[in-house]
Design a protein around this motif. Structure first.
Motif, short mmCIF file in Angstrom:
data_model
loop_
_atom_site.label_atom_id
_atom_site.label_comp_id
_atom_site.label_asym_id
_atom_site.label_seq_id
_atom_site.Cartn_x
_atom_site.Cartn_y
_atom_site.Cartn_z
N ARG A 213 0.77 -1.07 -0.09
CA ARG A 213 0.12 0.02 0.00
C ARG A 213 0.89 1.26 -0.17
NH1 ARG A 213 -5.69 -1.08 1.65
NH2 ARG A 213 -5.77 1.07 0.73
N THR A 227 -8.89 -5.18 9.49
CA THR A 227 -8.89 -4.18 8.71
C THR A 227 -10.21 -3.66 9.07
OG1 THR A 227 -9.03 -3.36 6.45
CG2 THR A 227 -9.57 -5.80 6.97
N ASP A 275 -10.44 -3.91 3.33
CA ASP A 275 -9.40 -4.49 2.65
C ASP A 275 -9.47 -5.85 2.67
OD1 ASP A 275 -8.38 -2.09 1.77
OD2 ASP A 275 -6.54 -2.42 3.30
N GLU A 302 -7.91 -3.59 -6.05
CA GLU A 302 -7.71 -2.07 -6.14
C GLU A 302 -6.87 -1.60 -7.23
OE1 GLU A 302 -6.05 0.82 -2.85
OE2 GLU A 302 -7.15 -0.83 -2.36
N THR A 308 -2.18 -5.22 -4.63
CA THR A 308 -2.45 -4.66 -3.64
C THR A 308 -4.09 -5.10 -3.08
OG1 THR A 308 -3.77 -3.02 -5.28
CG2 THR A 308 -1.58 -2.30 -4.47
N PRO A 309 -4.33 -4.52 -2.10
CA PRO A 309 -5.77 -5.36 -1.70
C PRO A 309 -6.89 -5.12 -2.46
CG PRO A 309 -4.42 -4.07 0.34
CD PRO A 309 -3.89 -3.82 -1.01
N THR A 311 -11.00 -4.66 -2.72
CA THR A 311 -12.65 -4.32 -2.02
C THR A 311 -13.22 -5.63 -1.81
OG1 THR A 311 -14.20 -2.90 -1.76
CG2 THR A 311 -13.72 -3.78 -3.97
#
Length: 339
Positions: A213, A227, A275, A302, A308-309, A311
């Motif tokens: 991130r 999270t 996340d 994302e 990256t994480p 949604t």
């Protein structure tokens, strides 16, 4: 691991929706070590109970997921795709592969007699990768059908079943009873009448893979993390969806609205800006009272160019409880009590 490899033609609508959704809410919140004395917006007793009832599992295929203990005697809940390889190996499920508009898809079909006779599977479980130990679990109940992107040897992207590009159903859950360890487990309450509410603040605790991130709120791929974010977006309003995407053409906006409404506003699933990333499959989603209101099942990247994480998409505990009651009997829910 639950890494969503999205076919751009088949999943363009969903991918756009997920990307735009991340511009709101908690897009930069990230992953945090669940230090009990900090609270993370939860009361300390709620956080402590949630942390102690969240475990890491590793399957025979090496997949890492999160699992939640629901009662002291070892009833536990996670995502079905986490243990699909175990079910296939035991002859309790099979894959059927087909091509949908040139995209390979594999459907997991679970043997419906699974719930009428004792069936056991084995995997590793612990509260970190350093504490994983072999456990044996009785398969109590699961979804009966789950569709993946990829063929049966590469079934790493579980999705709700497709029918003419429309998300119809998500059965990505499995209920187990861990029986191989003589111990009383910490647990998280299964509250069957509580459901996620739009814009409700929620928290998720699990074991995410290594993430990147821009604000350095990352996960190390080894430990337990928390999270937090909010439930849902107003996809039941066509005009709101039109304004969100900046598109007024009904031939474009109505299919978007229909796809999101079928899954996200239905009785089964929800979307959040929590996340998520591989390893968070099956992770608990709780409200501020510490009630288990859902589990994470999958999500949307994302940033497709970086690891990256996501949604997160999830299943409502209210719907899973309904399945337990309808298929096993109302009295079975009473067995799954966290005291």
């Amino acid at each position: 691991r639950n890494v969503m490899k999205i076919n751009r033609n088949l999943m363009a609508i969903i991918f756009i929706a997920g990307s735009l959704a991340l511009q709101k809410g908690y897009a930069e919140e990230g992953f945090f070590k669940p230090v009990v004395d900090s609270g993370h917006g939860l009361s300390l007793d709620v956080l402590e109970k949630a942390v102690s009832s969240s475990y890491l599992i590793q399957t025979s295929s090496g997949e890492l997921c999160s699992i939640n203990i629901l009662s002291p005697d070892g009833y536990a809940l996670t995502a079905l795709h986490c243990l699909s390889s175990q079910l296939v190996d035991k002859g309790l499920a099979k894959f059927e592969t087909q091509s949908v508009q040139g995209t390979e898809m594999a459907t997991l079909e679970v043997d419906p007699s699974l719930i009428t006779r004792p069936n056991h599977i084995s995997f590793l479980m612990g509260q970190s990768q350093d504490t994983l130990v072999p456990v044996k679990a009785l398969v109590v109940l699961s979804g009966e059908r789950l569709t993946y992107m990829g063929d049966e040897k590469d079934h790493i992207s579980p999705l709700p079943t497709f029918k003419e590009h429309t998300l119809k159903k998500n059965e990505d859950y499995i209920l187990l009873q861990i029986i191989s360890q003589d111990q009383s487990y910490p647990c998280i309450p299964l509250v069957s009448l509580t459901k996620p509410e739009k814009q409700e603040a929620v928290w998720s605790i699990g074991f995410p893979d290594r993430a990147w991130r821009s604000n350095n709120q990352n996960s190390d791929g080894i430990s337990q993390y928390i999270t937090h974010g909010n439930i849902g977006f107003n996809f039941d309003n066509v005009q709101w969806v039109s304004e969100l995407f900046g598109v007024s053409d009904p031939e474009i906006i109505l299919p978007i609205h229909q796809v999101m409404s079928d899954y996200l506003i239905g009785s089964q699933g929800f979307i959040s800006d929590l996340d998520s990333i591989s390893g968070m499959s099956g992770a608990m989603v709780i409200n501020s009272s510490g009630e288990l209101i859902g589990i994470q099942t999958s999500g949307f990247l994302e940033d497709p160019s970086l690891f990256t994480p996501f949604t997160a998409l999830g299943l409502k505990i209210q719907w899973i409880s309904q399945q337990i009651s309808e298929r096993l009997g109302k009295s079975y829910l009473e067995k799954i009590t966290c005291k």
